[in-house]
Design a protein around this motif. Structure first.
Motif, mmCIF file in Angstrom:
data_model
loop_
_atom_site.group_PDB
_atom_site.id
_atom_site.type_symbol
_atom_site.label_atom_id
_atom_site.label_comp_id
_atom_site.label_asym_id
_atom_site.label_seq_id
_atom_site.Cartn_x
_atom_site.Cartn_y
_atom_site.Cartn_z
ATOM 1 N N LYS A 72 0.827 -1.202 0.000
ATOM 2 C CA LYS A 72 0.000 0.000 0.000
ATOM 3 C C LYS A 72 0.863 1.255 0.000
ATOM 4 N N VAL A 73 1.938 1.234 0.766
ATOM 5 C CA VAL A 73 2.867 2.371 0.792
ATOM 6 C C VAL A 73 3.521 2.535 -0.578
ATOM 7 N N LYS A 74 3.905 1.440 -1.183
ATOM 8 C CA LYS A 74 4.558 1.460 -2.491
ATOM 9 C C LYS A 74 3.668 2.135 -3.536
ATOM 10 N N GLU A 75 2.357 1.878 -3.471
ATOM 11 C CA GLU A 75 1.408 2.410 -4.454
ATOM 12 C C GLU A 75 1.079 3.889 -4.226
ATOM 13 N N ALA A 76 1.291 4.379 -3.015
ATOM 14 C CA ALA A 76 0.885 5.747 -2.662
ATOM 15 C C ALA A 76 1.966 6.774 -3.001
ATOM 16 N N GLU A 77 1.539 8.028 -3.081
ATOM 17 C CA GLU A 77 2.470 9.139 -3.295
ATOM 18 C C GLU A 77 2.899 9.766 -1.977
ATOM 19 N N GLY A 78 2.147 9.501 -0.906
ATOM 20 C CA GLY A 78 2.445 10.083 0.398
ATOM 21 C C GLY A 78 2.390 9.055 1.505
ATOM 22 N N PHE A 79 3.169 9.312 2.567
ATOM 23 C CA PHE A 79 3.247 8.379 3.691
ATOM 24 C C PHE A 79 3.503 9.160 4.972
ATOM 25 N N ILE A 80 2.499 9.176 5.854
ATOM 26 C CA ILE A 80 2.596 9.852 7.145
ATOM 27 C C ILE A 80 2.524 8.795 8.232
ATOM 28 N N ILE A 81 3.414 8.898 9.221
ATOM 29 C CA ILE A 81 3.380 7.954 10.337
ATOM 30 C C ILE A 81 3.086 8.701 11.638
ATOM 31 N N GLY A 82 2.244 8.091 12.448
ATOM 32 C CA GLY A 82 1.901 8.648 13.746
ATOM 33 C C GLY A 82 2.336 7.694 14.839
ATOM 34 N N ALA A 83 3.072 8.209 15.797
ATOM 35 C CA ALA A 83 3.597 7.371 16.875
ATOM 36 C C ALA A 83 3.139 7.848 18.231
ATOM 37 N N PRO A 84 2.526 6.952 18.995
ATOM 38 C CA PRO A 84 2.309 7.283 20.393
ATOM 39 C C PRO A 84 3.650 7.166 21.117
ATOM 40 N N VAL A 85 3.903 8.103 21.988
ATOM 41 C CA VAL A 85 5.171 8.097 22.728
ATOM 42 C C VAL A 85 4.851 7.779 24.177
#
Length: 189
Positions: A72-85
């Protein structure tokens, strides 16, 4: 249609990180792009074993659900990651996920290169800047483009829903999401 994948690294399906990803999703959709939120809740993504077989088979040899995310990441133009700390850094399974995606990209056709996105750190207080910087390294080593915002992508909140009350943090990640969408549109026109 251009697409942005938003990856929530939280084990909580309804916690602050997912809620922030949903707010980012609204902004990106309003800019005319498609989105998909992927949650690591309920998944167990293992760390890279360094076998380097991904170079040959163009995917990861570990069968734990990562390859579906990777495609899915490979097919997309954008990639945002959210991390709980929770303890001063990004969660281990999120880091496992992005490190393995990065390893496959790096070992094959460098599919992450020129994707637009960036990290968002969500937590009660300590370690947010450290986690944010830790995740930025993934973007930079993979030749990705990280647009800025009015501040760093850090949102404060402990109990579910509290992060949505951090007006400054929420406005920062919304502006960041808008900039991600605008940049993808400009690059791909």
């Amino acid at each position: 249609m251009k697409k942005v994948i938003l990856l929530s690294g939280s084990p909580n399906k309804v916690g602050n990180t997912v809620q922030i990803m949903q707010e980012c999703e609204k902004v990106i959709k309003n800019q005319g792009l498609e989105t998909e939120i992927i949650s690591l809740a309920g998944k167990s993504i293992h760390s890279c074993v360094g076998c380097r077989k991904c170079k040959e088979i163009k995917r990861c040899t570990i069968d734990d659900g990562l390859n579906e995310i990777l495609e899915k990441v490979k097919e997309a133009e954008g990639f945002i990651i959210g991390a709980p700390v929770h303890f001063g850094t990004a969660r281990g399974d999120l880091m496992n996920t992005i490190q393995r995606i990065g390893m496959v990209s790096y070992g094959t056709d460098r599919f992450l290169s020129w994707k637009v996105g960036g990290p968002i750190a969500v937590g009660r207080r300590g370690g947010l800047s450290t986690a944010y910087n830790e995740m930025l390294m993934f973007y930079f080593i993979n030749e990705m483009i990280v647009p800025g915002s009015t501040y760093w992508n850090i949102v404060f909140g402990k109990e579910p829903g509290e992060a949505l009350k951090d007006t400054e943090g929420l406005n920062t990640v919304k502006r960041f999401s808008e900039n991600v969408a605008k940049l993808i549109t400009k690059i791909h026109n």
